[in-house]
Scaffold this motif. Sequence first.
Motif, PDB file in Angstrom:
ATOM      1  N   MET A  73      11.945   3.731 107.768  1.00  0.00           N
ATOM      2  CA  MET A  73      12.758   2.513 107.865  1.00  0.00           C
ATOM      3  C   MET A  73      12.184   1.596 108.951  1.00  0.00           C
ATOM      4  SD  MET A  73      16.720   2.622 107.493  1.00  0.00           S
ATOM      5  CE  MET A  73      17.872   1.547 108.218  1.00  0.00           C
ATOM      6  N   ASP A  74      11.837   0.402 108.569  1.00  0.00           N
ATOM      7  CA  ASP A  74      11.208  -0.554 109.484  1.00  0.00           C
ATOM      8  C   ASP A  74      12.285  -1.320 110.251  1.00  0.00           C
ATOM      9  OD1 ASP A  74       9.786  -2.489 110.771  1.00  0.00           O
ATOM     10  OD2 ASP A  74       9.252  -3.603 108.960  1.00  0.00           O
ATOM     11  N   LEU A  75      12.625  -0.806 111.434  1.00  0.00           N
ATOM     12  CA  LEU A  75      13.725  -1.388 112.206  1.00  0.00           C
ATOM     13  C   LEU A  75      13.401  -2.802 112.689  1.00  0.00           C
ATOM     14  CD1 LEU A  75      16.490  -0.347 112.804  1.00  0.00           C
ATOM     15  CD2 LEU A  75      15.728   0.306 115.085  1.00  0.00           C
ATOM     16  N   MET A  76      12.173  -3.021 113.147  1.00  0.00           N
ATOM     17  CA  MET A  76      11.793  -4.355 113.637  1.00  0.00           C
ATOM     18  C   MET A  76      11.861  -5.381 112.505  1.00  0.00           C
ATOM     19  SD  MET A  76      11.527  -4.166 116.769  1.00  0.00           S
ATOM     20  CE  MET A  76      10.905  -5.773 117.217  1.00  0.00           C
ATOM     21  N   GLY A  77      11.354  -4.995 111.368  1.00  0.00           N
ATOM     22  CA  GLY A  77      11.390  -5.895 110.205  1.00  0.00           C
ATOM     23  C   GLY A  77      12.823  -6.223 109.836  1.00  0.00           C
ATOM     24  N   MET A  78      13.683  -5.204 109.911  1.00  0.00           N
ATOM     25  CA  MET A  78      15.093  -5.410 109.578  1.00  0.00           C
ATOM     26  C   MET A  78      15.778  -6.315 110.583  1.00  0.00           C
ATOM     27  SD  MET A  78      16.725  -2.001 107.896  1.00  0.00           S
ATOM     28  CE  MET A  78      17.868  -1.764 109.207  1.00  0.00           C
ATOM     29  N   MET A  79      15.461  -6.141 111.862  1.00  0.00           N
ATOM     30  CA  MET A  79      16.054  -6.990 112.896  1.00  0.00           C
ATOM     31  C   MET A  79      15.617  -8.441 112.691  1.00  0.00           C
ATOM     32  SD  MET A  79      18.029  -5.017 114.340  1.00  0.00           S
ATOM     33  CE  MET A  79      18.687  -5.946 115.707  1.00  0.00           C
ATOM     34  N   GLY A  80      14.359  -8.622 112.353  1.00  0.00           N
ATOM     35  CA  GLY A  80      13.842  -9.972 112.082  1.00  0.00           C
ATOM     36  C   GLY A  80      14.572 -10.597 110.909  1.00  0.00           C
ATOM     37  N   LYS A  81      14.773  -9.780 109.881  1.00  0.00           N
ATOM     38  CA  LYS A  81      15.466 -10.240 108.676  1.00  0.00           C
ATOM     39  C   LYS A  81      16.915 -10.619 109.017  1.00  0.00           C
ATOM     40  CE  LYS A  81      15.057 -10.197 104.054  1.00  0.00           C
ATOM     41  NZ  LYS A  81      14.492 -11.415 103.503  1.00  0.00           N
ATOM     42  N   LEU A  82      17.518  -9.813 109.891  1.00  0.00           N
ATOM     43  CA  LEU A  82      18.893 -10.061 110.300  1.00  0.00           C
ATOM     44  C   LEU A  82      18.989 -11.391 111.041  1.00  0.00           C
ATOM     45  CD1 LEU A  82      21.559  -8.560 110.035  1.00  0.00           C
ATOM     46  CD2 LEU A  82      21.183  -7.589 112.290  1.00  0.00           C
ATOM     47  N   LYS A  83      18.049 -11.626 111.946  1.00  0.00           N
ATOM     48  CA  LYS A  83      18.017 -12.888 112.709  1.00  0.00           C
ATOM     49  C   LYS A  83      17.857 -14.079 111.765  1.00  0.00           C
ATOM     50  CE  LYS A  83      16.355 -13.724 117.296  1.00  0.00           C
ATOM     51  NZ  LYS A  83      17.615 -13.448 117.972  1.00  0.00           N
ATOM     52  N   GLU A  84      16.948 -13.888 110.799  1.00  0.00           N
ATOM     53  CA  GLU A  84      16.674 -14.929 109.805  1.00  0.00           C
ATOM     54  C   GLU A  84      17.950 -15.237 109.001  1.00  0.00           C
ATOM     55  OE1 GLU A  84      13.788 -14.752 106.123  1.00  0.00           O
ATOM     56  OE2 GLU A  84      12.727 -14.148 107.962  1.00  0.00           O
ATOM     57  N   THR A  85      18.637 -14.188 108.607  1.00  0.00           N
ATOM     58  CA  THR A  85      19.860 -14.353 107.829  1.00  0.00           C
ATOM     59  C   THR A  85      20.928 -15.044 108.659  1.00  0.00           C
ATOM     60  OG1 THR A  85      19.339 -12.396 106.530  1.00  0.00           O
ATOM     61  CG2 THR A  85      21.616 -13.142 106.482  1.00  0.00           C
ATOM     62  N   GLN A  86      21.045 -14.647 109.934  1.00  0.00           N
ATOM     63  CA  GLN A  86      22.033 -15.296 110.801  1.00  0.00           C
ATOM     64  C   GLN A  86      21.729 -16.780 110.926  1.00  0.00           C
ATOM     65  OE1 GLN A  86      21.723 -12.603 114.193  1.00  0.00           O
ATOM     66  NE2 GLN A  86      23.838 -11.969 113.887  1.00  0.00           N
ATOM     67  N   GLN A  87      20.442 -17.118 111.025  1.00  0.00           N
ATOM     68  CA  GLN A  87      20.036 -18.526 111.112  1.00  0.00           C
ATOM     69  C   GLN A  87      20.423 -19.259 109.831  1.00  0.00           C
ATOM     70  OE1 GLN A  87      18.832 -20.228 113.868  1.00  0.00           O
ATOM     71  NE2 GLN A  87      19.386 -21.907 112.493  1.00  0.00           N
ATOM     72  N   LYS A  88      20.191 -18.606 108.692  1.00  0.00           N
ATOM     73  CA  LYS A  88      20.533 -19.228 107.411  1.00  0.00           C
ATOM     74  C   LYS A  88      22.038 -19.426 107.299  1.00  0.00           C
ATOM     75  CE  LYS A  88      16.576 -18.038 104.608  1.00  0.00           C
ATOM     76  NZ  LYS A  88      16.023 -17.156 103.604  1.00  0.00           N
ATOM     77  N   ILE A  89      22.797 -18.469 107.819  1.00  0.00           N
ATOM     78  CA  ILE A  89      24.255 -18.585 107.796  1.00  0.00           C
ATOM     79  C   ILE A  89      24.684 -19.766 108.666  1.00  0.00           C
ATOM     80  CG2 ILE A  89      26.398 -17.470 108.567  1.00  0.00           C
ATOM     81  CD1 ILE A  89      25.211 -14.833 107.470  1.00  0.00           C
ATOM     82  N   GLU A  90      24.075 -19.901 109.851  1.00  0.00           N
ATOM     83  CA  GLU A  90      24.382 -21.044 110.723  1.00  0.00           C
ATOM     84  C   GLU A  90      24.046 -22.360 110.024  1.00  0.00           C
ATOM     85  OE1 GLU A  90      26.184 -21.037 113.545  1.00  0.00           O
ATOM     86  OE2 GLU A  90      26.341 -18.929 112.978  1.00  0.00           O
ATOM     87  N   ASP A  91      22.870 -22.406 109.393  1.00  0.00           N
ATOM     88  CA  ASP A  91      22.454 -23.614 108.671  1.00  0.00           C
ATOM     89  C   ASP A  91      23.430 -23.935 107.544  1.00  0.00           C
ATOM     90  OD1 ASP A  91      20.298 -23.686 110.348  1.00  0.00           O
ATOM     91  OD2 ASP A  91      18.843 -22.953 108.877  1.00  0.00           O
ATOM     92  N   THR A  92      23.869 -22.892 106.846  1.00  0.00           N
ATOM     93  CA  THR A  92      24.816 -23.086 105.741  1.00  0.00           C
ATOM     94  C   THR A  92      26.135 -23.618 106.277  1.00  0.00           C
ATOM     95  OG1 THR A  92      23.777 -21.304 104.487  1.00  0.00           O
ATOM     96  CG2 THR A  92      25.998 -21.947 103.822  1.00  0.00           C
ATOM     97  N   LYS A  93      26.591 -23.070 107.413  1.00  0.00           N
ATOM     98  CA  LYS A  93      27.844 -23.545 108.010  1.00  0.00           C
ATOM     99  C   LYS A  93      27.726 -25.024 108.376  1.00  0.00           C
ATOM    100  CE  LYS A  93      29.787 -19.288 109.849  1.00  0.00           C
ATOM    101  NZ  LYS A  93      29.917 -18.434 111.021  1.00  0.00           N
TER     102      LYS A  93
END
Length: 106
Positions: free
Chosen positions: A1-21
């Motif tokens: 399980m690639d934890l760093m990749g997942m954390m990056g993806k999580l950050k990216e998703t949070q950014q997209k959620i902020e942009d969507t808001k």
Amino acid sequence: MDLMGMMGKLKETQQKIEDTKKRLDTVLIDEQSSDGLLKVTLTANRTIKSITIDDSLLEDKEQLEDYMILVMNKAIEKATKSNEAELDAVAKMDMPMIPGMDNLFK
């Protein structure tokens, strides 16, 4: 399980959620009473932008109050559905499926 990749993806998703808001602030939802005497416009983030009240409603305080409650609730419900649909779409599109993670953005 690639934890760093997942954390990056999580950050990216949070950014997209902020942009969507932010974008949802520009999505306007119009609602009105069945006779068109009271109109309300709010954003998909449930911020009221305008209220238009016909003069005839000003003579009947109780009717006006009833209209306000009815129309505002309908508008808020519409805005909430729009808001949740948009944010769900972003979360589903980008999230690696981790059990229990889907509750994080609710």
